[in-house]
Motif scaffolding. Structure first.
Motif, short mmCIF file in Angstrom:
data_model
loop_
_atom_site.label_atom_id
_atom_site.label_comp_id
_atom_site.label_asym_id
_atom_site.label_seq_id
_atom_site.Cartn_x
_atom_site.Cartn_y
_atom_site.Cartn_z
N THR A 1 -9.51 6.92 7.56
CA THR A 1 -10.21 6.64 6.48
C THR A 1 -9.37 7.37 5.37
O THR A 1 -10.12 7.29 4.17
CB THR A 1 -11.63 7.27 6.50
OG1 THR A 1 -11.60 8.86 6.68
CG2 THR A 1 -12.45 6.66 7.29
N GLU A 2 -8.19 7.47 5.62
CA GLU A 2 -7.28 7.95 4.44
C GLU A 2 -7.05 6.95 3.37
O GLU A 2 -6.62 5.83 3.85
CB GLU A 2 -6.18 8.79 4.95
CG GLU A 2 -6.49 10.12 5.62
CD GLU A 2 -5.17 10.94 5.82
OE1 GLU A 2 -4.31 10.55 5.53
OE2 GLU A 2 -5.37 12.14 6.34
N LYS A 3 -7.12 7.65 2.23
CA LYS A 3 -6.61 6.47 0.87
C LYS A 3 -5.45 7.04 0.29
O LYS A 3 -5.06 8.25 0.73
CB LYS A 3 -7.56 5.85 0.22
CG LYS A 3 -8.68 5.08 0.79
CD LYS A 3 -10.07 5.74 0.07
CE LYS A 3 -11.34 4.84 0.95
NZ LYS A 3 -12.68 5.43 0.28
N ASN A 4 -4.58 6.30 -0.47
CA ASN A 4 -3.55 7.03 -0.72
C ASN A 4 -3.02 6.52 -2.12
O ASN A 4 -3.56 5.45 -2.92
CB ASN A 4 -2.13 6.56 -0.01
CG ASN A 4 -1.79 5.25 0.06
OD1 ASN A 4 -1.17 4.66 -0.78
ND2 ASN A 4 -2.57 4.41 0.84
N GLY A 5 -2.10 7.21 -2.93
CA GLY A 5 -1.40 6.60 -4.15
C GLY A 5 -0.33 7.48 -4.40
O GLY A 5 0.16 8.32 -3.57
N GLN A 6 0.46 7.07 -5.41
CA GLN A 6 1.77 7.49 -5.68
C GLN A 6 2.03 7.99 -7.13
O GLN A 6 1.55 7.50 -8.03
CB GLN A 6 2.80 6.54 -5.03
CG GLN A 6 2.97 6.11 -3.58
CD GLN A 6 1.74 5.33 -3.42
OE1 GLN A 6 1.31 4.57 -3.97
NE2 GLN A 6 1.18 5.62 -2.19
N VAL A 7 3.17 8.99 -7.30
CA VAL A 7 3.66 9.30 -8.42
C VAL A 7 5.05 8.88 -8.49
O VAL A 7 5.95 9.41 -7.72
CB VAL A 7 3.41 10.79 -9.01
CG1 VAL A 7 4.27 11.19 -10.01
CG2 VAL A 7 2.09 11.47 -9.05
N HIS A 8 5.26 7.73 -9.06
CA HIS A 8 6.72 7.31 -8.99
C HIS A 8 7.50 7.53 -10.24
O HIS A 8 7.16 8.03 -11.39
CB HIS A 8 6.63 5.57 -9.20
CG HIS A 8 5.69 5.18 -8.49
ND1 HIS A 8 6.12 4.42 -7.02
CD2 HIS A 8 4.30 4.71 -8.53
CE1 HIS A 8 4.96 4.00 -6.47
NE2 HIS A 8 3.88 4.06 -7.42
#
Length: 437
Positions: free
Chosen positions: A112-119
C-alpha cells in the motif's frame, strides 16, 4: 472576431453564460437554455457543485448504475458504476453472475505504499551529495513533523527517504525518493505538502554545508511532486474453477478455456491488442473510481505505466490452465482513498460508499481490481465466442434509437426486431423508416 476576456472568474454564473453565448455559441439559440436546464433545483446542492471547480456553468450528467451479484472473498457486493459506455454495466453484471455460481472472486492487497520525489540538479562530487544526504536525512524527517502529525496518529506517514542518482542518464539529475503510507486517504495533498517542506529544508541545509561552499556547487531543487506511478501500492484479484465448469449450452468448457488463455497470451505479446485489452479493464475500474469520487486520471496513468514496466506494453491480466483448473487473474497498482476530496462532499459519492458497505481504502482496492477483472472476462469471453459486436451493439441500440428520435412504441418494436437481426445505425434507420411508412 472573438476577443480575449479579463476578469472572467469574477463574473457571475449568468454573466459567464451570457459571454459564452455571445462569443462562441451565436449559432445556437438554445445554448443558454441547455446550460441552465442542467442546474439543480436544490440551490444548496448546486452551490456545492459550483464550488468543485472554477468557472462552473452547469452540470454534466453521466449515468449512475449498479452491477449486482459480485461475490468477493465470500461477501456479496453491488458495484456503483458511473459511465457513458453502453455495455459496461451489462458486461460487469454478466461476469459477476457467471462467477457467482463458480465460487466468486478472490482478492488481496499486496502492498500500500505511495511515493513522491524532490527532483534537483547537482553538478558536484557524487560522494559529497551522498554524504550530505545521509547527514541531512534526520532533519528532513524532522521538518515535516507537524505535517504528518495526524497521519502518524492513524498509523501512516513518511516511510523512507532515498537518494537516487540519475546523472548518468541526464547530466546533473538526482532526486530524493520518498515513500509514504496514507491509509484510507489517497494522500496527494499530504504527500505534496511533505515533499515541498523536505525540498525547502534540503536547500536551506545545503547552503550551510561546508563541502558545497568550498566548491561553490549547491543542489538546486527543480520541483517536488508525488508520483501517480505506484507499483508498491498493489492489489491482486482472481477467479478459478475446473474447466468443465466453464461449459455452457453454447461452449465446451475445455475449448473455451484454451481459447481464452490464448487470447490473453496474444494481449501479452502484441501491444496493439494490449492497449484495447487494457482499455476494457479500465472500463470497469474507472466506472467505480468515478462513482466513489476518486481520481480516474491518476489511476489510469499509473495502471498504464505498470502495463509497460517491462519495457513493452502488455496485458494487465493473466490466465492459465493447470491440472484442468482454469485461473484468471489481475494485478493493478491503485492509489485510491475513502476519505478526503469528493468522497465526503459529493452526495452521490457518499451514497456509493454506502452501497459498497463503507469500505476502507484496502477494501476499495480489492473491489476496483475485481471490477477490472470482471470487465475483462466479459470482453474476452465475447471475443472468443460470439464476437464483441453482438452484445455491444445490442446495448448501443437504445442510443441509436434516441439519436433517430424514436417514440416509446417504436423503441419497443425495434428492440423486439433486433433480437434476431444485426444492429447498426443504418439498419435501425431503415427499420424506423419502414415502420413509419
Amino acid at each position: 472576431m472573438n476577443q480575449p476576456v479579463s476578469g472572467f472568474s469574477k463574473k457571475s454564473k449568468d454573466e459567464k453564460i451570457e459571454w459564452l453565448a455571445e462569443n462562441y455559441l451565436q449559432n445556437n439559440p438554445d445554448s443558454v437554455q441547455i446550460l441552465k436546464k442542467y442546474w439543480n433545483e436544490d440551490t444548496s446542492l448546486q452551490q456545492l457543485h459550483d464550488d468543485f471547480i472554477e468557472n462552473t456553468l452547469s452540470n454534466y450528467y453521466m449515468p449512475f448504475g449498479i452491477a449486482p451479484n459480485f461475490l468477493i472473498n465470500g461477501k456479496l457486493f453491488a458495484l456503483p458504476m458511473v459511465t457513458e459506455e453502453s455495455s459496461v454495466v451489462a458486461a460487469a453484471s454478466n461476469a459477476a453472475k457467471f462467477w457467482l455460481e463458480r465460487g466468486g472472486f478472490k482478492a488481496e492487497v499486496i502492498s500500500t505504499e505511495k511515493n513522491g520525489q524532490v527532483h534537483f540538479n547537482f553538478y558536484g562530487s557524487e560522494k559529497d551529495i551522498e554524504n550530505f544526504f545521509e547527514e541531512v536525512k534526520p532533519k528532513l524527517r524532522l521538518s515535516i513533523q507537524s505535517l504528518e502529525k495526524n497521519m502518524k496518529a492513524r498509523g501512516g506517514g513518511l516511510v523512507k527517504l532515498s537518494l537516487i542518482d540519475k546523472s548518468h542518464i541526464l547530466d546533473g539529475y538526482y532526486y530524493i525518493h520518498a515513500t509514504f503510507e496514507t491509509l484510507d486517504a489517497m494522500g496527494a495533498n499530504f504527500i505534496n505538502s511533505c515533499l515541498e517542506q523536505i525540498a525547502h529544508t534540503f536547500e536551506d541545509e545545503a547552503r550551510n554545508y561546508e563541502s558545497f561552499q568550498k566548491k561553490d556547487s549547491y543542489p538546486e531543487v527543480v520541483m517536488s511532486i508525488l508520483s501517480n506511478y505506484v507499483p508498491e501500492c498493489l492489489v491482486h484479484a482472481e477467479v478459478s474453477c475446473n474447466v468443465e465448469e466453464l461449459t455452457t449450452k453454447h461452449n465446451d468448457g475445455k475449448q473455451f478455456a484454451q481459447k481464452f488463455v490464448r487470447a490473453i497470451e496474444i494481449a501479452k505479446t502484441e501491444s496493439r491488442r494490449a492497449v484495447t485489452h487494457n482499455k476494457g479493464i479500465m472500463n470497469g475500474v474507472d466506472a467505480v473510481v468515478l462513482a466513489t469520487g476518486n481520481d480516474f486520471r491518476a489511476v489510469e496513468a499509473g495502471v498504464h505505466a505498470y502495463a509497460a514496466r517491462n519495457s513493452y506494453y502488455g496485458s494487465l491480466t493473466h490466465a492459465k490452465i493447470e491440472d484442468d483448473i482454469f485461473t484468471f487473474w489481475i494485478e493493478l497498482p491503485l492509489a485510491v482513498g475513502t476519505v478526503g476530496g469528493l468522497t465526503s462532499l459529493h452526495p452521490l459519492t457518499k451514497l456509493a460508499f454506502e452501497i459498497l458497505q463503507k469500505p476502507n481504502a484496502k477494501e476499495l482496492m480489492k473491489i476496483l481490481a475485481v471490477a477490472g477483472l470482471a470487465q475483462n472476462f466479459a470482453a474476452v469471453r465475447s471475443l472468443v465466442t460470439t464476437g464483441i459486436q453482438k452484445g455491444h451493439m445490442k446495448m448501443h441500440l437504445m442510443n441509436i434509437l434516441n439519436q433517430l428520435h424514436a417514440s416509446k412504441e417504436e423503441k419497443e418494436k425495434a428492440m423486439e426486431y433486433f433480437i434476431t437481426n444485426p444492429v447498426s445505425h443504418s439498419s435501425a434507420d431503415d427499420f424506423l423508416k419502414k415502420l413509419r411508412g
